[in-house]
Write a protein that holds these residues in place. Structure first.
Motif, mmCIF file in Angstrom:
data_model
loop_
_atom_site.group_PDB
_atom_site.id
_atom_site.type_symbol
_atom_site.label_atom_id
_atom_site.label_comp_id
_atom_site.label_asym_id
_atom_site.label_seq_id
_atom_site.Cartn_x
_atom_site.Cartn_y
_atom_site.Cartn_z
ATOM 1 N N GLY A 11 0.901 -1.232 -0.094
ATOM 2 C CA GLY A 11 0.001 0.068 -0.048
ATOM 3 C C GLY A 11 0.843 1.278 -0.078
ATOM 4 O O GLY A 11 0.648 2.203 0.439
ATOM 5 N N THR A 13 1.519 3.404 -2.292
ATOM 6 C CA THR A 13 1.097 4.442 -3.190
ATOM 7 C C THR A 13 0.664 5.695 -2.270
ATOM 8 O O THR A 13 0.421 6.447 -3.101
ATOM 9 N N GLY A 14 0.198 5.422 -1.194
ATOM 10 C CA GLY A 14 -0.513 6.475 -0.478
ATOM 11 C C GLY A 14 0.531 7.350 0.180
ATOM 12 O O GLY A 14 1.615 7.226 0.098
ATOM 13 N N PRO A 15 0.021 8.254 0.682
ATOM 14 C CA PRO A 15 0.895 9.495 1.185
ATOM 15 C C PRO A 15 1.474 8.734 2.518
ATOM 16 O O PRO A 15 2.896 9.217 2.920
ATOM 17 N N ALA A 16 1.363 7.904 3.309
ATOM 18 C CA ALA A 16 1.935 7.352 4.256
ATOM 19 C C ALA A 16 3.186 6.663 3.731
ATOM 20 O O ALA A 16 4.353 6.643 4.160
ATOM 21 N N ARG A 40 1.181 1.285 -11.006
ATOM 22 C CA ARG A 40 1.088 2.320 -10.168
ATOM 23 C C ARG A 40 2.102 2.241 -9.002
ATOM 24 O O ARG A 40 2.688 3.448 -8.763
ATOM 25 N N THR A 76 0.910 0.025 5.004
ATOM 26 C CA THR A 76 0.409 1.159 4.819
ATOM 27 C C THR A 76 -1.010 1.198 4.181
ATOM 28 O O THR A 76 -0.823 1.875 2.871
ATOM 29 N N GLY A 81 -9.027 -2.134 4.306
ATOM 30 C CA GLY A 81 -8.656 -2.931 3.391
ATOM 31 C C GLY A 81 -7.515 -4.102 3.935
ATOM 32 O O GLY A 81 -7.084 -4.855 3.302
ATOM 33 N N LEU A 85 -6.411 -7.620 2.375
ATOM 34 C CA LEU A 85 -5.217 -7.709 1.679
ATOM 35 C C LEU A 85 -4.542 -8.742 2.208
ATOM 36 O O LEU A 85 -3.639 -9.469 1.701
ATOM 37 N N ALA A 102 1.099 -0.068 10.269
ATOM 38 C CA ALA A 102 1.073 1.231 10.809
ATOM 39 C C ALA A 102 -0.447 1.567 10.613
ATOM 40 O O ALA A 102 -0.934 2.853 10.584
ATOM 41 N N LEU A 106 -9.381 3.942 11.600
ATOM 42 C CA LEU A 106 -10.402 5.398 11.651
ATOM 43 C C LEU A 106 -11.840 4.978 11.482
ATOM 44 O O LEU A 106 -11.969 4.626 10.187
ATOM 45 N N PHE A 143 4.811 3.876 13.664
ATOM 46 C CA PHE A 143 4.691 4.856 12.567
ATOM 47 C C PHE A 143 3.200 5.614 12.536
ATOM 48 O O PHE A 143 2.922 6.353 11.671
ATOM 49 N N HIS A 144 2.384 5.005 13.582
ATOM 50 C CA HIS A 144 0.843 5.641 13.142
ATOM 51 C C HIS A 144 0.868 7.206 13.724
ATOM 52 O O HIS A 144 0.029 7.773 13.244
ATOM 53 N N LEU A 146 3.173 9.507 12.979
ATOM 54 C CA LEU A 146 3.917 10.510 12.245
ATOM 55 C C LEU A 146 2.965 10.896 11.003
ATOM 56 O O LEU A 146 2.364 10.139 10.159
ATOM 57 N N SER A 147 2.953 12.338 10.878
ATOM 58 C CA SER A 147 2.200 12.859 9.866
ATOM 59 C C SER A 147 2.679 12.702 8.478
ATOM 60 O O SER A 147 3.892 12.804 8.074
HETATM 61 N N1 LIG Z 1 -1.663 9.589 6.247
HETATM 62 C C1 LIG Z 1 -1.143 9.736 7.439
HETATM 63 O O1 LIG Z 1 -0.755 10.939 7.691
HETATM 64 C C2 LIG Z 1 -0.855 8.521 8.054
HETATM 65 C C3 LIG Z 1 -0.020 8.496 9.100
HETATM 66 C C4 LIG Z 1 0.035 7.223 10.160
HETATM 67 C C5 LIG Z 1 -0.713 6.199 9.748
HETATM 68 N N2 LIG Z 1 -1.420 6.190 8.623
HETATM 69 C C6 LIG Z 1 -2.080 4.985 8.363
HETATM 70 O O2 LIG Z 1 -1.537 4.457 7.444
HETATM 71 C C7 LIG Z 1 -2.380 3.682 6.656
HETATM 72 C C8 LIG Z 1 -2.399 4.327 5.184
HETATM 73 O O3 LIG Z 1 -2.590 5.965 5.231
HETATM 74 P P1 LIG Z 1 -2.718 6.368 3.707
HETATM 75 O O4 LIG Z 1 -2.915 8.070 4.309
HETATM 76 O O5 LIG Z 1 -1.348 6.463 3.004
HETATM 77 O O6 LIG Z 1 -3.998 5.640 2.990
HETATM 78 P P2 LIG Z 1 -4.382 5.570 1.573
HETATM 79 O O7 LIG Z 1 -4.068 6.823 0.800
HETATM 80 O O8 LIG Z 1 -6.001 5.799 1.891
HETATM 81 O O9 LIG Z 1 -4.072 4.316 1.120
HETATM 82 C C9 LIG Z 1 -2.823 3.732 0.824
HETATM 83 C C10 LIG Z 1 -2.698 2.845 -0.208
HETATM 84 O O10 LIG Z 1 -3.268 1.578 0.232
HETATM 85 C C11 LIG Z 1 -3.805 0.896 -0.838
HETATM 86 N N3 LIG Z 1 -5.197 0.756 -0.549
HETATM 87 C C12 LIG Z 1 -6.442 1.494 -0.690
HETATM 88 N N4 LIG Z 1 -7.380 0.811 -0.429
HETATM 89 C C13 LIG Z 1 -7.212 -0.358 -0.264
HETATM 90 C C14 LIG Z 1 -7.898 -1.670 0.025
HETATM 91 N N5 LIG Z 1 -9.224 -1.548 0.193
HETATM 92 N N6 LIG Z 1 -7.102 -2.798 -0.206
HETATM 93 C C15 LIG Z 1 -5.962 -2.789 -0.285
HETATM 94 N N7 LIG Z 1 -4.871 -1.730 -0.687
HETATM 95 C C16 LIG Z 1 -5.795 -0.524 -0.690
HETATM 96 C C17 LIG Z 1 -3.831 2.084 -2.239
HETATM 97 O O11 LIG Z 1 -2.581 1.570 -2.789
HETATM 98 P P3 LIG Z 1 -2.913 0.931 -4.303
HETATM 99 O O12 LIG Z 1 -4.181 1.468 -4.897
HETATM 100 O O13 LIG Z 1 -1.881 1.345 -5.029
HETATM 101 O O14 LIG Z 1 -3.034 -0.582 -3.832
HETATM 102 C C18 LIG Z 1 -3.350 3.229 -1.466
HETATM 103 O O15 LIG Z 1 -2.354 4.125 -2.176
HETATM 104 C C19 LIG Z 1 -3.636 4.046 7.045
HETATM 105 O O16 LIG Z 1 -4.071 2.787 7.878
HETATM 106 C C20 LIG Z 1 -3.758 5.331 7.816
HETATM 107 O O17 LIG Z 1 -4.508 5.155 8.987
HETATM 108 C C21 LIG Z 1 -1.538 7.445 7.778
#
Ligand SMILES: NC(=O)c1ccc[n+]([C@@H]2O[C@H](COP(=O)([O-])OP(=O)(O)OC[C@H]3O[C@@H](n4cnc5c(N)ncnc54)[C@H](OP(=O)(O)O)[C@@H]3O)[C@@H](O)[C@H]2O)c1
Length: 229
Positions: A11, A13-16, A40, A76, A81, A85, A102, A106, A143-144, A146-147
């Motif tokens: 995962g 490709t997301g911001p974390a 991707r 991440t 999901g 996954l 991580a 939510l 890492f939960h 960290l922004s």
């Molecule tokens: N954002 C933050 O600041 C932050 C900080 C600490 C922890 N977190 C936690 O880290 C995790 C990821 O955060 P994020 O903001 O990066 O999340 P996100 O952008 O919503 O998702 C990250 C990646 O997960 C994959 N994904 C999405 N839905 C999925 C599903 N149903 N099944 C499998 N893969 C899926 C996607 O990649 P593909 O489509 O390329 O597979 C997406 O790019 C979350 O649990 C979040 O709570 C986030």
């Protein structure tokens, strides 16, 4: 010194995931971005390489290929999901791997508020992950708090990372990787069951970020220097 083991970020490709990948690639770690879509994943890896430079050791793969290519895995993905996954990836995850979770459960994922967590039957998202990985795979939670906005920037992070694990090797490796992030001090946070608290702190931070318009993190004070990595 960089660890010679590649780190696969599932995962990623997301911001974390991209934020962690960027920071670790900058300090010489070998990174595999995992995604449900190999194209991707490669795009995300290329984007990070363009920021870090040609010396960056980073590639992109579909998630199961990433699991097959690495034994350090960072998860991440959104909580909604996570279980599906991990069930899909179970055959691809190598025995002896360490999975660093991580995930924050939510309430926003099911239409609730981002500043609240869901109750997880196992106690936390990390404990749910521990139930779903193959035998012989150990788990750490980190890492939960960290922004991702800060991770994807250039400034030192000014945050502590608390690591929870029941396995000494998973704990030590995760502390080491956390301390590789600039500005981060890594702290042993005890058993994996404490991940529930780390996950809830993120919900608190999200509420604080909205209230105070920033990207909050945490610092834990008052311990002797050896408590901090
Ligand atoms: N954002 C933050 O600041 C932050 C900080 C600490 C922890 N977190 C936690 O880290 C995790 C990821 O955060 P994020 O903001 O990066 O999340 P996100 O952008 O919503 O998702 C990250 C990646 O997960 C994959 N994904 C999405 N839905 C999925 C599903 N149903 N099944 C499998 N893969 C899926 C996607 O990649 P593909 O489509 O390329 O597979 C997406 O790019 C979350 O649990 C979040 O709570 C986030």
């Amino acid at each position: 010194m960089p660890d010679s083991r590649p780190i696969a970020i599932l995962g990623g490709t997301g911001p974390a995931g991209t934020g962690l990948a960027l920071r670790w690639a900058r300090v010489g770690e070998t990174i595999i971005i995992g995604s449900r879509d190999a194209h991707r994943a490669q795009e995300a890896a290329d984007k990070i390489k363009s920021k870090v430079g040609d010396q960056a050791r980073i590639s992109g793969m579909e998630n199961s290929a990433a699991c097959a290519a690495a034994d350090v895995l960072v998860l991440t993905v959104p909580f909604e999901g996570q279980a599906t996954l991990l069930k899909q990836l179970k055959p691809a995850i190598r025995s002896g791997s360490i999975l660093i979770d991580a995930t924050v459960p939510l309430a926003a994922g099911v239409g609730g508020r981002a500043s609240r967590t869901l109750g997880v039957w196992q106690g936390s998202a990390a404990q749910q992950a521990a139930e779903l990985v193959p035998k012989g795979v150990t788990i750490a939670a980190a890492f939960h708090n960290l922004s991702a906005d800060l991770l994807n920037g250039n400034e030192a992070l000014d945050c502590d990372v608390i690591v929870c694990s029941d396995d000494p090797d998973a704990l030590q490796l995760t502390l080491t990787l956390a301390a590789r992030l600039p500005g981060v001090r890594a702290i042993d946070g005890g058993k994996l069951e404490n991940a529930r608290i780390l996950e809830q702190i993120t919900a608190l931070l999200i509420g604080l970020n909205i209230r105070h318009k920033g990207h909050g993190g945490i610092r834990i004070t008052g311990f002797p220097p050896e408590a901090y990595r």
